[in-house]
Design an enzyme around this catalytic site. Sequence first.
Site, PDB file in Angstrom:
ATOM      1  N   LYS A   1      -0.152   5.441  -5.925  1.00 46.13           N
ATOM      2  CA  LYS A   1      -1.187   5.475  -6.968  1.00 46.13           C
ATOM      3  C   LYS A   1      -2.075   6.708  -6.823  1.00 46.13           C
ATOM      4  O   LYS A   1      -2.354   7.417  -7.775  1.00 46.13           O
ATOM      5  CB  LYS A   1      -2.046   4.214  -6.864  1.00 46.13           C
ATOM      6  CG  LYS A   1      -3.275   4.274  -7.715  1.00 46.13           C
ATOM      7  CD  LYS A   1      -4.305   3.282  -7.279  1.00 46.13           C
ATOM      8  CE  LYS A   1      -5.087   3.727  -6.052  1.00 46.13           C
ATOM      9  NZ  LYS A   1      -5.970   2.660  -5.548  1.00 46.13           N
TER      10      LYS A   1
ATOM     11  N   CYS B   1       0.828  -1.209   0.000  1.00 46.68           N
ATOM     12  CA  CYS B   1       0.000   0.000   0.000  1.00 46.68           C
ATOM     13  C   CYS B   1       0.861   1.257   0.000  1.00 46.68           C
ATOM     14  O   CYS B   1       0.655   2.173  -0.799  1.00 46.68           O
ATOM     15  CB  CYS B   1      -0.927  -0.030   1.218  1.00 46.68           C
ATOM     16  SG  CYS B   1      -2.075   1.337   1.247  1.00 46.68           S
TER      17      CYS B   1
ATOM     18  N   GLU C   1     -26.074  14.929  -2.205  1.00 48.28           N
ATOM     19  CA  GLU C   1     -27.420  15.135  -1.663  1.00 48.28           C
ATOM     20  C   GLU C   1     -28.458  14.277  -2.386  1.00 48.28           C
ATOM     21  O   GLU C   1     -29.546  14.036  -1.874  1.00 48.28           O
ATOM     22  CB  GLU C   1     -27.817  16.616  -1.663  1.00 48.28           C
ATOM     23  CG  GLU C   1     -27.981  17.234  -3.030  1.00 48.28           C
ATOM     24  CD  GLU C   1     -28.303  18.733  -2.959  1.00 48.28           C
ATOM     25  OE1 GLU C   1     -29.092  19.133  -2.087  1.00 48.28           O
ATOM     26  OE2 GLU C   1     -27.772  19.499  -3.782  1.00 48.28           O
TER      27      GLU C   1
ATOM     28  N   GLU D   1      -7.651   2.132 -13.025  1.00 46.71           N
ATOM     29  CA  GLU D   1      -6.998   3.263 -12.365  1.00 46.71           C
ATOM     30  C   GLU D   1      -5.762   3.719 -13.148  1.00 46.71           C
ATOM     31  O   GLU D   1      -5.553   4.910 -13.375  1.00 46.71           O
ATOM     32  CB  GLU D   1      -6.602   2.883 -10.934  1.00 46.71           C
ATOM     33  CG  GLU D   1      -7.821   2.754 -10.024  1.00 46.71           C
ATOM     34  CD  GLU D   1      -7.488   2.343  -8.592  1.00 46.71           C
ATOM     35  OE1 GLU D   1      -8.325   2.572  -7.710  1.00 46.71           O
ATOM     36  OE2 GLU D   1      -6.396   1.789  -8.337  1.00 46.71           O
TER      37      GLU D   1
ATOM     38  N   CYS E   1      -1.720   1.765  -2.898  1.00 50.03           N
ATOM     39  CA  CYS E   1      -2.670   2.859  -2.650  1.00 50.03           C
ATOM     40  C   CYS E   1      -2.050   4.250  -2.664  1.00 50.03           C
ATOM     41  O   CYS E   1      -2.560   5.165  -3.323  1.00 50.03           O
ATOM     42  CB  CYS E   1      -3.355   2.701  -1.282  1.00 50.03           C
ATOM     43  SG  CYS E   1      -3.371   1.068  -0.564  1.00 50.03           S
TER      44      CYS E   1
ATOM     45  N   TYR F   1      -9.742  -3.189 -10.982  1.00 49.09           N
ATOM     46  CA  TYR F   1      -9.614  -1.802 -10.535  1.00 49.09           C
ATOM     47  C   TYR F   1      -8.233  -1.226 -10.800  1.00 49.09           C
ATOM     48  O   TYR F   1      -8.095  -0.047 -11.136  1.00 49.09           O
ATOM     49  CB  TYR F   1     -10.054  -1.651  -9.073  1.00 49.09           C
ATOM     50  CG  TYR F   1      -9.032  -2.002  -8.014  1.00 49.09           C
ATOM     51  CD1 TYR F   1      -8.222  -1.023  -7.465  1.00 49.09           C
ATOM     52  CD2 TYR F   1      -8.894  -3.306  -7.538  1.00 49.09           C
ATOM     53  CE1 TYR F   1      -7.294  -1.341  -6.480  1.00 49.09           C
ATOM     54  CE2 TYR F   1      -7.979  -3.627  -6.565  1.00 49.09           C
ATOM     55  CZ  TYR F   1      -7.183  -2.646  -6.035  1.00 49.09           C
ATOM     56  OH  TYR F   1      -6.261  -2.956  -5.062  1.00 49.09           O
TER      57      TYR F   1
ATOM     58  N   HIS G   1     -26.197  21.156   0.296  1.00 45.20           N
ATOM     59  CA  HIS G   1     -26.477  21.746  -1.005  1.00 45.20           C
ATOM     60  C   HIS G   1     -25.470  22.830  -1.339  1.00 45.20           C
ATOM     61  O   HIS G   1     -25.105  23.596  -0.447  1.00 45.20           O
ATOM     62  CB  HIS G   1     -27.899  22.335  -0.985  1.00 45.20           C
ATOM     63  CG  HIS G   1     -28.337  22.834  -2.316  1.00 45.20           C
ATOM     64  ND1 HIS G   1     -28.679  21.980  -3.349  1.00 45.20           N
ATOM     65  CD2 HIS G   1     -28.456  24.101  -2.784  1.00 45.20           C
ATOM     66  CE1 HIS G   1     -29.001  22.720  -4.403  1.00 45.20           C
ATOM     67  NE2 HIS G   1     -28.872  23.993  -4.087  1.00 45.20           N
TER      68      HIS G   1
HETATM   69  C1  LIG Z   1      -1.469  -0.842  -7.504  1.00 47.42           C
HETATM   70  C2  LIG Z   1      -2.243  -1.137  -6.237  1.00 47.42           C
HETATM   71  C3  LIG Z   1      -3.158  -0.226  -5.766  1.00 47.42           C
HETATM   72  C4  LIG Z   1      -3.867  -0.493  -4.602  1.00 47.42           C
HETATM   73  N1  LIG Z   1      -4.772   0.447  -4.172  1.00 47.42           N
HETATM   74  C5  LIG Z   1      -5.465   0.226  -3.043  1.00 47.42           C
HETATM   75  C6  LIG Z   1      -6.376   1.196  -2.563  1.00 47.42           C
HETATM   76  O1  LIG Z   1      -6.570   2.249  -3.169  1.00 47.42           O
HETATM   77  N2  LIG Z   1      -7.031   0.940  -1.399  1.00 47.42           N
HETATM   78  C7  LIG Z   1      -6.836  -0.229  -0.704  1.00 47.42           C
HETATM   79  O2  LIG Z   1      -7.449  -0.407   0.350  1.00 47.42           O
HETATM   80  N3  LIG Z   1      -5.985  -1.178  -1.139  1.00 47.42           N
HETATM   81  C8  LIG Z   1      -5.297  -0.977  -2.295  1.00 47.42           C
HETATM   82  N4  LIG Z   1      -4.406  -1.922  -2.739  1.00 47.42           N
HETATM   83  C9  LIG Z   1      -4.304  -3.206  -1.995  1.00 47.42           C
HETATM   84  C10 LIG Z   1      -3.447  -3.070  -0.759  1.00 47.42           C
HETATM   85  O3  LIG Z   1      -2.188  -2.554  -1.102  1.00 47.42           O
HETATM   86  C11 LIG Z   1      -3.318  -4.436  -0.104  1.00 47.42           C
HETATM   87  O4  LIG Z   1      -4.603  -4.967   0.133  1.00 47.42           O
HETATM   88  C12 LIG Z   1      -2.570  -4.351   1.234  1.00 47.42           C
HETATM   89  O5  LIG Z   1      -1.295  -3.799   1.077  1.00 47.42           O
HETATM   90  C13 LIG Z   1      -2.463  -5.762   1.827  1.00 47.42           C
HETATM   91  O6  LIG Z   1      -1.725  -5.717   3.038  1.00 47.42           O
HETATM   92  P1  LIG Z   1      -0.933  -6.993   3.543  1.00 47.42           P
HETATM   93  O7  LIG Z   1      -0.492  -6.674   4.916  1.00 47.42           O
HETATM   94  O8  LIG Z   1      -1.721  -8.212   3.322  1.00 47.42           O
HETATM   95  O9  LIG Z   1       0.337  -7.121   2.569  1.00 47.42           O
HETATM   96  P2  LIG Z   1       1.353  -6.074   1.979  1.00 47.42           P
HETATM   97  O10 LIG Z   1       0.986  -4.690   2.288  1.00 47.42           O
HETATM   98  O11 LIG Z   1       1.506  -6.448   0.550  1.00 47.42           O
HETATM   99  O12 LIG Z   1       2.690  -6.366   2.766  1.00 47.42           O
HETATM  100  C14 LIG Z   1       3.392  -7.565   2.623  1.00 47.42           C
HETATM  101  C15 LIG Z   1       4.853  -7.313   2.931  1.00 47.42           C
HETATM  102  O13 LIG Z   1       5.499  -8.555   3.115  1.00 47.42           O
HETATM  103  C16 LIG Z   1       6.806  -8.476   2.566  1.00 47.42           C
HETATM  104  N5  LIG Z   1       7.249  -9.848   2.313  1.00 47.42           N
HETATM  105  C17 LIG Z   1       6.821 -10.719   1.385  1.00 47.42           C
HETATM  106  N6  LIG Z   1       7.424 -11.912   1.527  1.00 47.42           N
HETATM  107  C18 LIG Z   1       8.269 -11.788   2.579  1.00 47.42           C
HETATM  108  C19 LIG Z   1       9.143 -12.678   3.234  1.00 47.42           C
HETATM  109  N7  LIG Z   1       9.276 -13.946   2.848  1.00 47.42           N
HETATM  110  N8  LIG Z   1       9.862 -12.196   4.269  1.00 47.42           N
HETATM  111  C20 LIG Z   1       9.776 -10.895   4.685  1.00 47.42           C
HETATM  112  N9  LIG Z   1       8.934 -10.027   4.099  1.00 47.42           N
HETATM  113  C21 LIG Z   1       8.183 -10.470   3.072  1.00 47.42           C
HETATM  114  C22 LIG Z   1       6.617  -7.651   1.304  1.00 47.42           C
HETATM  115  O14 LIG Z   1       7.846  -7.079   0.906  1.00 47.42           O
HETATM  116  C23 LIG Z   1       5.606  -6.616   1.796  1.00 47.42           C
HETATM  117  O15 LIG Z   1       6.244  -5.476   2.305  1.00 47.42           O
HETATM  118  C24 LIG Z   1      -3.660  -1.689  -3.888  1.00 47.42           C
HETATM  119  C25 LIG Z   1      -2.720  -2.625  -4.360  1.00 47.42           C
HETATM  120  C26 LIG Z   1      -2.032  -2.360  -5.527  1.00 47.42           C
HETATM  121  C27 LIG Z   1      -1.019  -3.364  -6.022  1.00 47.42           C
END
Ligand SMILES: Cc1cc2nc3c(=O)[nH]c(=O)nc-3n(C[C@H](O)[C@H](O)[C@H](O)COP(=O)(O)OP(=O)(O)OC[C@H]3O[C@@H](n4cnc5c(N)ncnc54)[C@H](O)[C@@H]3O)c2cc1C
Length: 458
Positions: free
Chosen positions: A50, A42, A444, A180, A47, A176, A439
Amino acid sequence: MAYQYDLFVIGAGSGGVRASRVAASKGYKVAVAEGSALGGTCVNIGCVPKKLFVYASEYGHGFGEAAGFGWTNEGTKFDWSVLRDNKTKEIERLNGIYGNMLGNAGVEVISGFASFVDAHTVMVNGKTYTAERILIAVGAKPFIPEFQGSDLVVSSNEMFYLDSLPSKALVVGGGYIAVEFAGILNGLSVDTSLAYRGDQLLRGFDEDVRAFASEEYKKSGIDVRLNTGVDRIELVDPEDQASERMVHFKDGTSERFGLILYATGRVPNVGSLELDKAGVEFGKNGAVKIDKNFKTTADSVFALGDVTDNIQLTPVAIKEAMALIDYWFDGKEVDFDYDNIPTAVFSQPAIGTVGLSEQEAEARGIDFRVYQTDFRAMKHTLSGATSRTLMKMLVNNADEKVIGAHMVGDYSGEIIQGLGIALKAGATKADFDATVGVHPTSAEEFVTFSAGALKERK
Ligand SMILES: Cc1cc2nc3c(=O)[nH]c(=O)nc-3n(C[C@H](O)[C@H](O)[C@H](O)COP(=O)(O)OP(=O)(O)OC[C@H]3O[C@@H](n4cnc5c(N)ncnc54)[C@H](O)[C@@H]3O)c2cc1C
C-alpha cells in the site's frame, strides 16, 4: 507428556513471525504454519505494498505542482503494470528475507493451513503436530456484506494485483483503508468516488480531523459522497464479466464504474481453524477471546494480533508477540499499554494522530484546553495547490501534560512518531515550549503553539 514442539505458531504474519523467531532464538523448538505467503497481511497485501502505491500516486500530484518551481513536464505517462510488477518483485524479496530470518533462527516453516485437532495438536496438510503451546496469529480478512451484485466488487486484497486500472472507480467505506485507496486511485489519475453511508469519514478520529481531511480529499479531486449507500450492482453487459458495473445507489440514482472496491471492515480470520476442537471461545465480532496474558479459554492456546480484534496494527501485533515471549520464557507478567499508540493514515494528505481526541477527552471528563491551527504549508505557496495543514494539541489543565496531538498534512505519519515518544514520556506543554523548533517545517508549529491558537470550545 512429551510434545514435538515447545511452540507451534499458526500464521507467519506480523505477530507470528516475531513470536516464532524470538522463541526459537531463545533455544525453544518452534514451528510455524503459514497457508499463504510469509510476512502476512502487512508485507503481502497491507502496509508495505500500500505504501509503495501511495508513493506512486503522490507523483500524480507532484508533476502538476512542480510547474510552479520551474519544471516543465511534457509527456509524463503512468504504466500500472510497471508499478504492480515492481511492487510484486519487492514483496517477493521480502518473503525471501522472512524465510531466511525464520530458518536462521531455527524455526521450522510448514506450508499450509492449520486446523486444531485438540488443545495441543494441530493438523496441516493431513499431518498432525503436537506442541506444549499453540499460538493463533492468523490475522483478519476483508468483510464485504452480501447483497445483489456483491460478487462484482473487489476487496483490498485484489487491489494489489489488478490486471489494469479502470478510468473510473468507486470506493465504498469510510475507514482508513477506504480513504487510503481512494487517494491512491485518485493520484494515479483514476476518476475516483468515495461513498460512505455515515455522516463523516474516519469514525473514531478527532472530529476536526475528520471534517478537515474530508474537505482536503475533495480538494485533491476525490468525489466524496457521505450518507450514500449502495443498493445493488449489476454488470452493464450481463454476458461479459469484464464489462463495467452499474451501481444503483439507495437514493435511486445509478452510475457506471470500471472498478468497485469495498473497504467495509475486517473480521478475524478464524474460519478454517476448528477452534471448538481446542475449546477456544469467541468474543465480540468473532474475535478469539483472550485474557491479559493473551491466553484463550484453553490453557495451552494463546492468540494475538488482528485475530483478537484489538488495535489492528502491525507494530501492535509485534509488541504483543514480544510481551508474550517475555511472559512465557522470562516470567514477566504482561502489562501491555494500549494508550498513546501513534498511528498514521496514508491518505493524501496524510493524517497522524496520538493520544486522545477532543471527544474522547470530553467523554473522560478531563479538564483540558485545545491549541489548533491550520495553514498553507510553505511548499504550496509555489505549487499552486490549495491544500492546507491542520495541527491540533490537547493539554490537560490539571497537570499540563499533552494528552493528544493530531495532524492532517504532508509528513504527518513521520512527525507523529516523534510526538508519540513525547506523549509516552508524559511531556507537558512547557516541555514542548522549551523545545527549539526545526525551521522551516510544519512540525515546528507543535512547539510554538501560543495562547493565540487556543480553540474556543463549546
Ligand atoms: C490494506 C491494508 C493496509 C494496512 N496498512 C497498515 C499500516 O499502514 N500500518 C499498520 O500498522 N498496519 C496496517 N495494516 C494492518 C496490518 O496489516 C495488520 O494489523 C497486521 O498484519 C496484523 O498482524 P497479525 O500477525 O495479526 O496477522 P497477519 O499479518 O494478517 O498474518 C496472519 C497470517 O496467518 C495466515 N493464516 C491464516 N489462517 C491460517 C491458518 N489456518 N493456517 C496457517 N496460516 C494461516 C495468513 O495467511 C497470514 O499470513 C493494514 C492492513 C490492510 C489490510
